[in-house]
Design an enzyme around this catalytic site. Sequence first.
Site, PDB file in Angstrom:
ATOM      1  N   ASP A 145       0.959  -1.254  -0.002  1.00 21.00           N
ATOM      2  CA  ASP A 145      -0.134  -0.091   0.086  1.00 21.00           C
ATOM      3  C   ASP A 145       0.934   1.243  -0.113  1.00 21.00           C
ATOM      4  O   ASP A 145       2.105   1.051   0.374  1.00 21.00           O
ATOM      5  CB  ASP A 145      -0.932   0.128   1.401  1.00 21.00           C
ATOM      6  CG  ASP A 145      -1.837   0.977   1.177  1.00 21.00           C
ATOM      7  OD1 ASP A 145      -2.293   1.711   0.131  1.00 21.00           O
ATOM      8  OD2 ASP A 145      -2.358   1.615   2.385  1.00 21.00           O
ATOM      9  N   ASP A 176      -0.128   4.792   1.385  1.00 21.31           N
ATOM     10  CA  ASP A 176      -0.253   5.519   2.609  1.00 21.31           C
ATOM     11  C   ASP A 176      -0.175   4.908   3.734  1.00 21.31           C
ATOM     12  O   ASP A 176      -0.642   4.056   4.048  1.00 21.31           O
ATOM     13  CB  ASP A 176      -1.773   6.442   2.728  1.00 21.31           C
ATOM     14  CG  ASP A 176      -1.812   7.256   1.233  1.00 21.31           C
ATOM     15  OD1 ASP A 176      -1.164   8.474   1.291  1.00 21.31           O
ATOM     16  OD2 ASP A 176      -2.762   7.142   0.545  1.00 21.31           O
TER      17      ASP A 176
END
Length: 516
Positions: A106, A108
């Site tokens: 991922d 963030d």
Amino acid sequence: MASFRRLRPFSSLQNWRFSPSPSGREGLGGSFQCYSVDTRLQDTLSRIKDQGMDDEVEKIQREFKAAKLSFLKIPDALKSMPALNPEGIYVNKNLRLDAIQVYGFDYDYTLAHYSASLQSLIYDLAKEHLVNEFRYPESCLKFSYDHAFPIRGLCYDKSKGCLLKLDFFGSIEPHGCYFGRHKLSREQIIETYGTRHIGRDQARGLVSLMDFFCFSEACLIADIVQHFVDEKLEFDASYVYQDVNQAIQHVHRSGLAHKAILSNPQRYLVKNGQLFQFLSMLMDKGKKLFLLTNSPYYFVDGGMRFLLEDSLGYGDSWRELFDVVIAKANKPDFYTSERPFRCYDTVKDRLAFSKVIYFGDHLFSDLRGPSKAGWRTAAIIYELENEIQIQNKDSYRFEQAKFHISQELLGKLHATVASSENGEVYQSLLGELNVEREKARCVMRDMFNKSFGATFLTDTGQESAFAYHIHQYADVYTSKPENFLFYPAEAWLHVPSDVKIMPHHVKVPSSLFKAP
């Protein structure tokens, strides 16, 4: 008389049976007072029992006094306890890294870490949207984000308007229930919910606040509820959540937060030189890398350029580190096919399943879906480092041991003197133990967060509901992906043999305060 004695060869008084008569006398010419004998017997047994219980109380009292003397200084045995690694990888399910072919990430709060300023930015943009678009009172613009208030893993009760911290078994923490910014007492929790345990029907009205972006959401919900209470305005708790959640989503989907971050990356993004080293190491080992994020590509591109600008050579691109980049992936719906990634083997002319591990910070959108799709999962919990550092401190372990011995002695007290609870010595000791336990509990909680305590732990040192979800959906967990640099790429990661629930927790035994 000799023959009479032979008629009653009983070895115990318990074998006597007496039947009352109207006169209170019976047998042997009516001269035997059965009630009198029975009463004397009961009194004797009661005195023996009470004396035994008094002895037990005094014994527990002596243990407590001895423990309090040892409370005056931290035991040497406590200082010698091994410290846990704040940057370690902690294992819930055995994992062979040599079998992993594909690494997914991922963006963030996984590859990109942010400063505390980001929460204030999201909070401010969301409150402005509430006022400008949803016509909330302009007085809400005076609110400011409180970094010291929320933690990750809270739940919001849409029916009652309370922010809750739950333990591993779904019970409300005694100090973890807030209505607005007002903390409810134990009595108020019972009055509101009937019990501390959240049942299945009540759980349907809860929403989980599990990722880092939920900090600003939890704080804004609490501030709005408190403001409405202070101003004596009627409100529906479910609509408060709905409005705040929509405002937070607007901040992300509109690009307001993305543009603010890219306009001043030095303020919001935290560089880490080990990120490039970690990704390069995986490439050198022949691993395939992909980036899968809900964020738009322009935002990821700008962030990765900034984060790696000191590591990349002239003309190099961060894109060269990844085989695949998927932006605006719409997780968790992305995983609903429930089919793992597959690759085509050109030599054998057939499809081959790849072993995938995915790194993410959100337990539901990042980890639950991949785990169901057959991927291995690594939870990135940024605050883990700070919590382990606190747990490593002698001061924390000291309070934990004090709590455990107070709890242990309270258990002994309740178990052995249940029928003498009105005794003065009993009540005095009970009060002292409760005070000592509560004092240790409050000190431990305040070392983490003065409102809700630790993310992974309850005030009593047990695992929280957030820890339960980590245990359920994450094969391994750590504070940042780069921590894998400290382990061989072919390492076999094993669950510790002595672990009960969470492998990074160390329970300090009360025996450290007992005299040898």
